[in-house]
Structures are given as C-alpha cells and as structure tokens.
Design an enzyme around this catalytic site. Structure first.
Site, PDB file in Angstrom:
ATOM      1  N   LYS A 117       0.839  -1.206   0.000  1.00 13.19           N
ATOM      2  CA  LYS A 117       0.000   0.000   0.000  1.00 13.19           C
ATOM      3  C   LYS A 117       0.877   1.259   0.000  1.00 13.19           C
ATOM      4  O   LYS A 117       0.717   2.143  -0.834  1.00 13.19           O
ATOM      5  CB  LYS A 117      -0.921   0.019   1.231  1.00 13.19           C
ATOM      6  CG  LYS A 117      -1.848   1.208   1.259  1.00 13.19           C
ATOM      7  CD  LYS A 117      -2.475   1.440   2.611  1.00 13.19           C
ATOM      8  CE  LYS A 117      -1.515   2.154   3.539  1.00 13.19           C
ATOM      9  NZ  LYS A 117      -2.126   2.537   4.816  1.00 13.19           N
ATOM     10  N   ASP A 135      -5.972   0.152   0.637  1.00 13.91           N
ATOM     11  CA  ASP A 135      -6.034   0.217   2.097  1.00 13.91           C
ATOM     12  C   ASP A 135      -7.371  -0.386   2.546  1.00 13.91           C
ATOM     13  O   ASP A 135      -8.075  -0.986   1.736  1.00 13.91           O
ATOM     14  CB  ASP A 135      -5.882   1.668   2.581  1.00 13.91           C
ATOM     15  CG  ASP A 135      -7.056   2.513   2.140  1.00 13.91           C
ATOM     16  OD1 ASP A 135      -7.914   2.003   1.383  1.00 13.91           O
ATOM     17  OD2 ASP A 135      -7.149   3.665   2.577  1.00 13.91           O
TER      18      ASP A 135
END
Ligand code: SF4
Length: 208
Positions: A117, A135
C-alpha cells in the site's frame, strides 16, 4: 457486475472526490505515509508538519536519533516504532540510493515498514506511476459494492488491476478513501446518499 459497470462507477467516484496534492516530493510522501499507519489523517498532518519543519531533508533525518523525533511525531501514535523506521529509511535512501527515493516497487518494498500500500502510494503520488494502493477503505468498498470478491488487500489490488483502466489506478485510492469516510463508511454506510445503489451488491442484499 460487468467490467463496464465497474469502470463507470470507479470513474464517478474519482470525479466526486478528485485527487488534490499539495506536493509530489516522494520522500515526504513516503515518510508521511509511514506516519499515517494506524492513525487518522488529522494526526498524520500534525506529525508530518512538526517533523518536516525541524527535519526538512533526507540528510537531516538520517542524522537524527529516534528520541529526537518522539515529541514531534507523537500525535501519529506508535511513535517509537515509527521514529526508528523513519531514520532507518532515511539512512538507506541516503546511502544506497544517493538521497533519492527509488521509483520501483521492488526497491520500495525492501525498505523497513513499507508494504504494497505504502509503496503504491509513493509510486503514484510521488512519481505519477500508475499503481493501485489498497487500504482498508479500498478493500472494503471494492468487495461491498461488487467490484471484486477477495479476502486480502493484495488480492483486491490484483483483481482491480485486471478491470480498471490504467488512468484510474493511481487516483482510485484517495477518491475511495474519501468516499469511504463520508458515504460508504465501515459501519452504517449512508446508502440513502449514495448514487450507486442500483449496481451495489451490498445494497441489493439489504433489499432482499
Ligand atoms: Fe456503499 Fe451503500 Fe453506496 Fe453500496 S449503496 S456503495 S454500500 S454507500
């Protein structure tokens, strides 16, 4: 949901919540993203501002000791661990990459505390390289609405990359995060305010 429906909705989400970046300094984006782990945006903003006011460059951060960072980044939580990581990352970037954040996923993933991420956020926000940062919001909404059926953020990234056009890969993160905070919230999503009820898998399941 068909691929064209997915693209239509994803494009609308990006239009509703456009990406606006104040700076594209890859180092500051990387460090701010480390600070943002497990905290709210407001806390990240305060911690980042405190930190960069005192240590504006990779060189200055590489020379700092973790203790010197504690008070500055305390608002972001987990400040001891984050301080260690930030200094280690700064040293590696200075020594191994000549002070420049690498613009490659594999290299970013070697840095301490940097997962997919964070790496994908840096690639897109810092270098404008198409990358899907997944996320909790992106993972939850993509499954809830019916873009994908996946168990992990990594799977979500993989599946989204098969259906979304490349120009949406980068912007979808910031836009979905905002959509997820304001409308498609983790609990009690505001479906009555959402323009996507017609295609949404979760909404349809409520009506059964
Ligand atoms: Fe989220 Fe409800 Fe909109 Fe579906 S209809 S995307 S669950 S807010």
């Amino acid at each position: 949901m068909t691929k064209s429906q997915i693209v239509f909705i994803a494009r609308k989400i990006v239009e509703m919540f456009p990406n606006r970046f104040e700076n594209r300094d890859p180092f500051k984006i990387l460090i701010s993203t480390i600070l943002s782990q497990r905290t709210k945006d407001e806390n990240t903003a305060v911690a980042s501002e405190n930190l960069f006011r005192r240590y504006p460059t990779v060189e200055s951060l590489a020379k700092a000791s973790p203790q010197e960072l504690y008070d500055l980044i305390k608002p972001s939580g987990m400040y001891r661990q984050k301080a260690e990581r930030i200094i280690k990352i700064s040293k590696i970037i200075l020594e191994k990459y000549n002070g420049k954040v690498p613009a490659k996923l594999d290299e970013l993933l070697k840095l301490p505390g940097v997962g997919r991420k964070t790496a994908n956020i840096v690639l897109y926000q810092g270098f404008l390289i198409p990358a899907i940062a997944v996320d909790t919001h992106v993972h939850r909404i993509s499954n809830r609405i019916g873009f994908v059926i996946t168990k992990t953020p990594e799977q979500t990234e993989q599946e989204l990359s098969k259906v979304l056009p490349v120009e949406l890969w980068g912007p979808i993160n910031v836009s979905m995060v905002e959509f997820g905070k304001l409308i498609c919230r983790p609990r009690n999503p505001k479906c009555e305010e959402c323009p996507f009820t017609k295609g949404c898998k979760y909404y349809k399941s409520l009506k059964k």
